[in-house]
Scaffold this motif. Structure first.
Motif, PDB file in Angstrom:
ATOM      1  N   LEU B  67      32.075  49.385  51.207  1.00  0.00           N
ATOM      2  CA  LEU B  67      31.677  48.061  51.687  1.00  0.00           C
ATOM      3  C   LEU B  67      31.992  46.996  50.643  1.00  0.00           C
ATOM      4  O   LEU B  67      32.508  45.918  50.960  1.00  0.00           O
ATOM      5  CB  LEU B  67      30.181  48.045  52.018  1.00  0.00           C
ATOM      6  N   PHE B  68      31.681  47.302  49.378  1.00  0.00           N
ATOM      7  CA  PHE B  68      31.963  46.348  48.308  1.00  0.00           C
ATOM      8  C   PHE B  68      33.470  46.090  48.207  1.00  0.00           C
ATOM      9  O   PHE B  68      33.901  44.945  48.025  1.00  0.00           O
ATOM     10  CB  PHE B  68      31.415  46.864  46.968  1.00  0.00           C
ATOM     11  N   ILE B  69      34.240  47.195  48.325  1.00  0.00           N
ATOM     12  CA  ILE B  69      35.699  47.044  48.228  1.00  0.00           C
ATOM     13  C   ILE B  69      36.205  46.155  49.366  1.00  0.00           C
ATOM     14  O   ILE B  69      37.028  45.260  49.178  1.00  0.00           O
ATOM     15  CB  ILE B  69      36.386  48.436  48.263  1.00  0.00           C
ATOM     16  N   LEU B  70      35.634  46.378  50.560  1.00  0.00           N
ATOM     17  CA  LEU B  70      36.006  45.593  51.735  1.00  0.00           C
ATOM     18  C   LEU B  70      35.694  44.118  51.515  1.00  0.00           C
ATOM     19  O   LEU B  70      36.528  43.232  51.750  1.00  0.00           O
ATOM     20  CB  LEU B  70      35.227  46.135  52.940  1.00  0.00           C
ATOM     21  N   LEU B  71      34.458  43.848  51.039  1.00  0.00           N
ATOM     22  CA  LEU B  71      34.030  42.473  50.800  1.00  0.00           C
ATOM     23  C   LEU B  71      34.924  41.821  49.746  1.00  0.00           C
ATOM     24  O   LEU B  71      35.347  40.675  49.870  1.00  0.00           O
ATOM     25  CB  LEU B  71      32.574  42.432  50.322  1.00  0.00           C
ATOM     26  N   ASN B  72      35.206  42.598  48.700  1.00  0.00           N
ATOM     27  CA  ASN B  72      36.010  42.078  47.599  1.00  0.00           C
ATOM     28  C   ASN B  72      37.431  41.751  48.050  1.00  0.00           C
ATOM     29  O   ASN B  72      37.975  40.702  47.726  1.00  0.00           O
ATOM     30  CB  ASN B  72      36.033  43.108  46.474  1.00  0.00           C
ATOM     31  N   SER B  73      37.991  42.674  48.878  1.00  0.00           N
ATOM     32  CA  SER B  73      39.367  42.459  49.323  1.00  0.00           C
ATOM     33  C   SER B  73      39.456  41.273  50.274  1.00  0.00           C
ATOM     34  O   SER B  73      40.493  40.632  50.397  1.00  0.00           O
ATOM     35  CB  SER B  73      39.903  43.730  50.001  1.00  0.00           C
ATOM     36  N   ALA B  74      38.345  40.976  50.951  1.00  0.00           N
ATOM     37  CA  ALA B  74      38.334  39.837  51.855  1.00  0.00           C
ATOM     38  C   ALA B  74      38.055  38.549  51.096  1.00  0.00           C
ATOM     39  O   ALA B  74      38.029  37.468  51.684  1.00  0.00           O
ATOM     40  CB  ALA B  74      37.282  40.044  52.935  1.00  0.00           C
ATOM     41  N   GLY B  75      37.793  38.670  49.794  1.00  0.00           N
ATOM     42  CA  GLY B  75      37.547  37.490  48.979  1.00  0.00           C
ATOM     43  C   GLY B  75      36.141  36.949  49.145  1.00  0.00           C
ATOM     44  O   GLY B  75      35.840  35.830  48.750  1.00  0.00           O
ATOM     45  N   LEU B  76      35.270  37.714  49.757  1.00  0.00           N
ATOM     46  CA  LEU B  76      33.903  37.250  49.975  1.00  0.00           C
ATOM     47  C   LEU B  76      33.032  37.498  48.764  1.00  0.00           C
ATOM     48  O   LEU B  76      31.942  36.979  48.644  1.00  0.00           O
ATOM     49  CB  LEU B  76      33.286  37.961  51.185  1.00  0.00           C
ATOM     50  N   LEU B  77      33.522  38.345  47.876  1.00  0.00           N
ATOM     51  CA  LEU B  77      32.729  38.715  46.701  1.00  0.00           C
ATOM     52  C   LEU B  77      33.547  38.370  45.466  1.00  0.00           C
ATOM     53  O   LEU B  77      34.727  38.703  45.384  1.00  0.00           O
ATOM     54  CB  LEU B  77      32.438  40.223  46.759  1.00  0.00           C
ATOM     55  N   ARG B  78      32.918  37.651  44.538  1.00  0.00           N
ATOM     56  CA  ARG B  78      33.639  37.373  43.292  1.00  0.00           C
ATOM     57  C   ARG B  78      33.123  38.333  42.237  1.00  0.00           C
ATOM     58  O   ARG B  78      32.084  38.107  41.631  1.00  0.00           O
ATOM     59  CB  ARG B  78      33.431  35.930  42.876  1.00  0.00           C
ATOM     60  N   ALA B  79      33.835  39.422  42.075  1.00  0.00           N
ATOM     61  CA  ALA B  79      33.373  40.473  41.176  1.00  0.00           C
ATOM     62  C   ALA B  79      33.595  40.090  39.721  1.00  0.00           C
ATOM     63  O   ALA B  79      33.006  40.662  38.815  1.00  0.00           O
ATOM     64  CB  ALA B  79      34.091  41.774  41.491  1.00  0.00           C
ATOM     65  N   GLY B  80      34.473  39.113  39.477  1.00  0.00           N
ATOM     66  CA  GLY B  80      34.802  38.751  38.103  1.00  0.00           C
ATOM     67  C   GLY B  80      35.953  39.612  37.620  1.00  0.00           C
ATOM     68  O   GLY B  80      36.488  40.445  38.355  1.00  0.00           O
ATOM     69  N   ASP B  81      36.295  39.440  36.349  1.00  0.00           N
ATOM     70  CA  ASP B  81      37.424  40.188  35.780  1.00  0.00           C
ATOM     71  C   ASP B  81      36.927  41.554  35.331  1.00  0.00           C
ATOM     72  O   ASP B  81      36.321  41.693  34.278  1.00  0.00           O
ATOM     73  CB  ASP B  81      38.002  39.419  34.593  1.00  0.00           C
ATOM     74  N   THR B  82      37.176  42.573  36.163  1.00  0.00           N
ATOM     75  CA  THR B  82      36.636  43.898  35.879  1.00  0.00           C
ATOM     76  C   THR B  82      37.515  44.672  34.910  1.00  0.00           C
ATOM     77  O   THR B  82      37.097  45.676  34.353  1.00  0.00           O
ATOM     78  CB  THR B  82      36.487  44.717  37.184  1.00  0.00           C
ATOM     79  N   GLY B  83      38.726  44.278  34.724  1.00  0.00           N
ATOM     80  CA  GLY B  83      39.581  44.922  33.733  1.00  0.00           C
ATOM     81  C   GLY B  83      40.235  46.192  34.241  1.00  0.00           C
ATOM     82  O   GLY B  83      41.238  46.647  33.704  1.00  0.00           O
ATOM     83  N   VAL B  84      39.695  46.818  35.271  1.00  0.00           N
ATOM     84  CA  VAL B  84      40.279  48.032  35.856  1.00  0.00           C
ATOM     85  C   VAL B  84      40.376  47.806  37.352  1.00  0.00           C
ATOM     86  O   VAL B  84      39.777  46.871  37.866  1.00  0.00           O
ATOM     87  CB  VAL B  84      39.391  49.277  35.589  1.00  0.00           C
ATOM     88  N   PRO B  85      41.130  48.657  38.039  1.00  0.00           N
ATOM     89  CA  PRO B  85      41.177  48.516  39.505  1.00  0.00           C
ATOM     90  C   PRO B  85      39.763  48.481  40.079  1.00  0.00           C
ATOM     91  O   PRO B  85      38.896  49.272  39.659  1.00  0.00           O
ATOM     92  CB  PRO B  85      41.950  49.757  39.967  1.00  0.00           C
ATOM     93  N   TYR B  86      39.536  47.574  41.005  1.00  0.00           N
ATOM     94  CA  TYR B  86      38.182  47.355  41.510  1.00  0.00           C
ATOM     95  C   TYR B  86      37.505  48.631  42.047  1.00  0.00           C
ATOM     96  O   TYR B  86      36.342  48.888  41.731  1.00  0.00           O
ATOM     97  CB  TYR B  86      38.164  46.245  42.564  1.00  0.00           C
ATOM     98  N   PRO B  87      38.216  49.482  42.837  1.00  0.00           N
ATOM     99  CA  PRO B  87      37.567  50.713  43.336  1.00  0.00           C
ATOM    100  C   PRO B  87      37.019  51.574  42.203  1.00  0.00           C
ATOM    101  O   PRO B  87      35.930  52.147  42.311  1.00  0.00           O
ATOM    102  CB  PRO B  87      38.680  51.435  44.083  1.00  0.00           C
ATOM    103  N   VAL B  88      37.757  51.664  41.068  1.00  0.00           N
ATOM    104  CA  VAL B  88      37.287  52.451  39.923  1.00  0.00           C
ATOM    105  C   VAL B  88      35.981  51.847  39.408  1.00  0.00           C
ATOM    106  O   VAL B  88      34.971  52.542  39.197  1.00  0.00           O
ATOM    107  CB  VAL B  88      38.337  52.462  38.793  1.00  0.00           C
ATOM    108  N   TYR B  89      35.990  50.528  39.263  1.00  0.00           N
ATOM    109  CA  TYR B  89      34.835  49.812  38.734  1.00  0.00           C
ATOM    110  C   TYR B  89      33.602  50.027  39.622  1.00  0.00           C
ATOM    111  O   TYR B  89      32.516  50.370  39.159  1.00  0.00           O
ATOM    112  CB  TYR B  89      35.172  48.316  38.658  1.00  0.00           C
ATOM    113  N   VAL B  90      33.820  49.883  40.918  1.00  0.00           N
ATOM    114  CA  VAL B  90      32.679  49.905  41.841  1.00  0.00           C
ATOM    115  C   VAL B  90      32.140  51.328  42.035  1.00  0.00           C
ATOM    116  O   VAL B  90      30.934  51.539  42.131  1.00  0.00           O
ATOM    117  CB  VAL B  90      33.057  49.225  43.182  1.00  0.00           C
ATOM    118  N   ILE B  91      33.041  52.318  42.060  1.00  0.00           N
ATOM    119  CA  ILE B  91      32.568  53.704  42.217  1.00  0.00           C
ATOM    120  C   ILE B  91      31.742  54.103  40.998  1.00  0.00           C
ATOM    121  O   ILE B  91      30.655  54.681  41.118  1.00  0.00           O
ATOM    122  CB  ILE B  91      33.767  54.677  42.393  1.00  0.00           C
ATOM    123  N   LEU B  92      32.220  53.777  39.805  1.00  0.00           N
ATOM    124  CA  LEU B  92      31.460  54.088  38.587  1.00  0.00           C
ATOM    125  C   LEU B  92      30.080  53.440  38.628  1.00  0.00           C
ATOM    126  O   LEU B  92      29.072  54.050  38.278  1.00  0.00           O
ATOM    127  CB  LEU B  92      32.232  53.600  37.357  1.00  0.00           C
TER     128      LEU B  92
END
Lengths: 487, 282
Positions: B67-92
């Motif tokens: 869900l987070f990945i979906l929201l992020n890819s739609a630009g609805l969520l500003r996760a900030g500069d995670t430094g790694v691919p977003y799915p890696v960041y969010v799963i961790l």
């Protein structure tokens, strides 16, 4: 081994209140403030009040009493599941409690898996379970279904399994909550044997039961609880005796209340009849359709000395005096008294066998029936009366109904040879008729080796006469002399 | 058959601290074997009655992450500069957060599941907690396959010092357990606590930087700064990805606090259990 000193426990009637009190108790507990156990808060009541007893090695104590008397609460406190609100409990040695068989069993797991979990919960190390498993399954008689999920077991099978696991452990103190009431007879027998073995190995047993036979047969002492209060504590035979006494008194007072109501109804019907009769008299005389031709005014139970009584000692002489009144003559009357215990006819003293009375009775009078050495065991009995006339044909002149009740006490039972392990309980709870008898053992050569006699002291001579083959012991008691008047 | 020479009185167990500690140690030792049995039973019953088995362990963090990945890819969520691919960041983030959540729920659930047994058999109740802990660890091990999977897929290199991850993970586990056990005295009596726990948990994931970088300003920045889970989740992720974390000192303090809290909650648990059992009825 077990000492209970002045223990009280309170419970709460309202669930929600009890939760709030739980929070308060926890707050007190965590701040270490002293427990105010002796104060009852709103909606609280004493589930157990000031209980004290002790059990030594090799002793068995029974807890008896009606439901809600506090028996299970006591066991739970001994097991440490509940804490006393007042008092102190000391237990030496390892404790094993069987409060409910099969608690913690999982239906989807196999019998074997459940045995392992159950035994581990009861504190058995794994290596011991491995060793004990065959014996556990054998004792429960379930060797063939080791891998079957428990949901396919009958409740009896589950119970057997649970008891088998629990008794496989070797505690110093065993607590049992009515678990022996379950399972088939053969299994109960097995359980009793196992408990007996326990006792012989100097372990202490405390158990709850409703079976007074078990109390007398297996226990040294007993505690009788009623509404959380100790009614009696002492030697098991004494407690059982007191327990039965009270229960029977309760029965007789209930029976009396019932009999009183019956008499009141009968009196009211009679008054109504007489009133109606007065009005009708002028026109024509009619037979009362509903009222009996013979009226019973009173029925008295008289003891050996002719005094009215409600209680008689065991094997005492008894006279029943029936006061009657009849306007019309009753020809060749026949009285019948049936002695009833627990809704069952025990025996009948009936003139239908003995023969009719005088050619006719009229007006007021009374009849006595005397029975020598009433052969009834200590219990409560009621008497049903039925009167017939045998003039031209046999017709009933009263309806059959209960007219009196009395109680045979166990005073005087000592005159009987009572050396059996369950003498008192069988006498009081077993069948209603007691017949004197003698047992003789002979060896191969036909020589007598032992004699157990159950004659009465005063029957002794008659008994010896019987030994000589000259007649039956009871024959010596002689025919009842009907002419004797009481008072 | 646990008790040898027991004395039961109405007084608080805190009045005899020496005895309390002795009994705690004794029961903990005595409960190891039972805990293992209970753990094995829970797993067996759980998976014997389920067709998908371990899938249910990975499903919650997988769904949340998706869900987070979906929201992020739609630009609805500003996760900030995670430094790694977003799915890696969010799963961790979600997997480590799920560890805390599991630990939080276990004590009350274990008590509720043992409702039938507690008023009947006197056994060391520590076994329930230990068995629950075993289940948390097993579930986490299953979920960890998600992490490994995503690291492999996105070819993210893992430094050797990533083994330090056990420190923040232990912190998450102990903190969750401590809070969960502290809730037992109230939650064992009032079910409201269990309900509240569900509501709080569903919101907690949003105020913990599991799926976004901690913000610098705004209300959320204040909340995440004060949320102790921030440090633990951030450290877990940083250590796996970079081998070190700026949050490590805070994490070390939190681990120490968690150990203390866990010990205290254990005492509270022991004091509360007789009171709870009394009210479980027969």
């Amino acid at each position: 081994m077990v000492r209970v000193e002045g223990v009280s426990k309170k419970f709460c009637r309202r669930f929600r209140h009890s939760l709030v009190y739980g929070m308060k108790d926890f707050a007190r507990e965590i701040t270490g403030r002293p427990h105010q156990g002796d104060v009852l808060r709103p909606n609280e009541f004493w589930a157990l009040r000031d209980l004290s007893f002790s059990v030594r090695r090799g002793e068995t104590l029974a807890l008896i009493g009606r439901n809600g008397a506090g028996k299970s609460t006591t066991l739970k406190m001994l097991n440490g599941l509940l804490r006393p609100d007042i008092g102190r409990i000391t237990v030496q040695g390892r404790v094993q409690a069987l409060l409910e068989l099969g608690a913690g069993f999982s239906p989807v797991l196999s019998a074997r898996e459940n045995v392992y979990i159950n035994a581990a919960m009861l504190g058995m190390p794994r290596a011991d379970i491995d060793k004990a498993l065959p014996e556990i399954m054998e004792f429960a008689g379930l060797e063939d279904v080791l891998e079957t999920p428990l949901q396919n077991f009958s409740s009896g099978m589950k119970t057997r399994l649970a008891f088998s696991v629990a008794t496989q452990l070797d505690p110093d103190v065993l607590l049992l909550d009515e678990v022996l009431a379950v399972g088939d007879l053969a299994f109960q027998e097995k359980c009793m044997r196992r408990m007996e073995a326990f006792r012989r190995r100097n372990k202490a047993i405390i158990f709850i039961t409703h079976n007074l036979y078990q109390v007398e047969a297996m226990c040294n002492s007993a505690v009788w609880l009623e509404h959380g209060q100790v009614v009696s504590y002492g030697r098991s035979t004494d407690v059982v005796r007191e327990y039965l006494d009270t229960q029977e008194r309760r029965t007789i007072s209930e029976a009396k209340a019932e009999g009183g109501a019956h008499q009141a109804r009968a009196a009211a019907a009679e008054r109504a009849y007489l009133r109606a009769n007065d009005e009708e008299k002028a026109r024509k005389v009619v037979d009362p359709p509903s009222a009996d031709p013979l009226q019973i005014r009173a029925v008295e139970i008289l003891d050996r000395d002719g005094q009215p009584c409600e209680e008689l000692p065991f094997r005492s002489d008894l006279t029943v005096r029936i006061h009657y009144e009849t306007a019309n003559p009753i020809l060749r009357p026949l009285f019948e008294l049936t002695f009833v215990n627990d809704d069952r006819d025990v025996f009948t003293a009936t003139m239908l066998i003995d023969g009719p009375g005088p050619d006719q009775i009229q007006g007021e009078g009374f009849v006595e029936c005397r029975i020598d050495r009433l052969p009834l065991t200590p219990k409560v009995y009621s008497i049903m009366l039925w009167v017939f006339q045998s003039g031209h044909a046999l017709t009933e002149v009263t309806t059959r109904r209960t007219v009196a009740s009395f109680r045979v006490t166990d005073a005087g039972v000592d005159s009987v040879s009572m050396r059996g392990p369950l003498a008192l309980t069988v006498l009081r709870q077993g069948p209603a008729v007691y017949v004197p008898r003698a047992w003789r053992f002979y060896d191969q050569g036909g020589e007598p080796v032992a004699t157990v006699e159950a004659y009465f002291a005063d029957d002794k001579l008659a008994g010896e006469a019987a030994n000589n083959g000259k007649g039956h012991a009871l024959a010596a008691a002689g025919p009842p002399s009907l002419g004797r008047t009481g008072s | 058959m646990r008790v040898t020479n027991a004395v039961y009185t109405p007084d608080s167990q805190l009045r005899t601290p020496g005895r309390l500690v002795r009994e705690m140690v004794r029961d903990l030792l005595a409960s190891r074997e039972l805990a293992w049995r209970l753990f094995a039973r829970n797993i067996a019953t759980q998976y014997r009655q389920s067709a998908l088995g371990y899938v249910w362990a990975v499903a919650p963090p997988l769904v949340t992450s998706s869900l987070f990945i979906l929201l992020n890819s739609a630009g609805l969520l500003r996760a900030g500069d995670t430094g790694v691919p977003y799915p890696v960041y969010v799963i961790l983030g979600t997997v480590s957060f799920a560890l805390f959540l599991d630990a939080l729920n276990v004590p009350l659930n274990a008590i509720a599941a043992a409702r039938g047994t507690l008023p009947k058999i006197n056994f060391p109740h520590e076994a329930l907690l230990l068995a629950g802990m075993g289940q948390i660890l097993l579930n986490f091990a299953v979920k960890a396959t998600l992490i490994i999977g995503v690291l492999v897929i996105f070819r993210v290199p893992v430094p050797l010092t990533a083994v330090l991850v056990v420190i923040p993970l232990a912190g998450l586990l102990m903190a969750g357990l401590a809070v969960g056990i502290f809730l037992v005295p109230i939650g064992g009596l009032f079910q409201d606590v269990g309900h509240a726990l569900g509501v709080v948990a569903s919101g907690l994931v949003f105020v913990t930087p599991a799926a976004y970088m901690p913000p610098r300003a705004g209300l959320l920045a204040v909340i995440t700064a004060w949320n102790p889970l921030t440090a633990l989740v951030m450290t877990t992720r940083d250590v796996i990805l970079h081998g070190s974390s700026a949050y490590m000192p805070t994490t070390l303090i939190l681990v120490g606090v968690s150990i203390l809290a866990l010990l205290m909650s254990w005492v509270a648990f022991r004091l509360a259990m007789p009171i709870i059992i009394e009210r479980m009825g027969t």
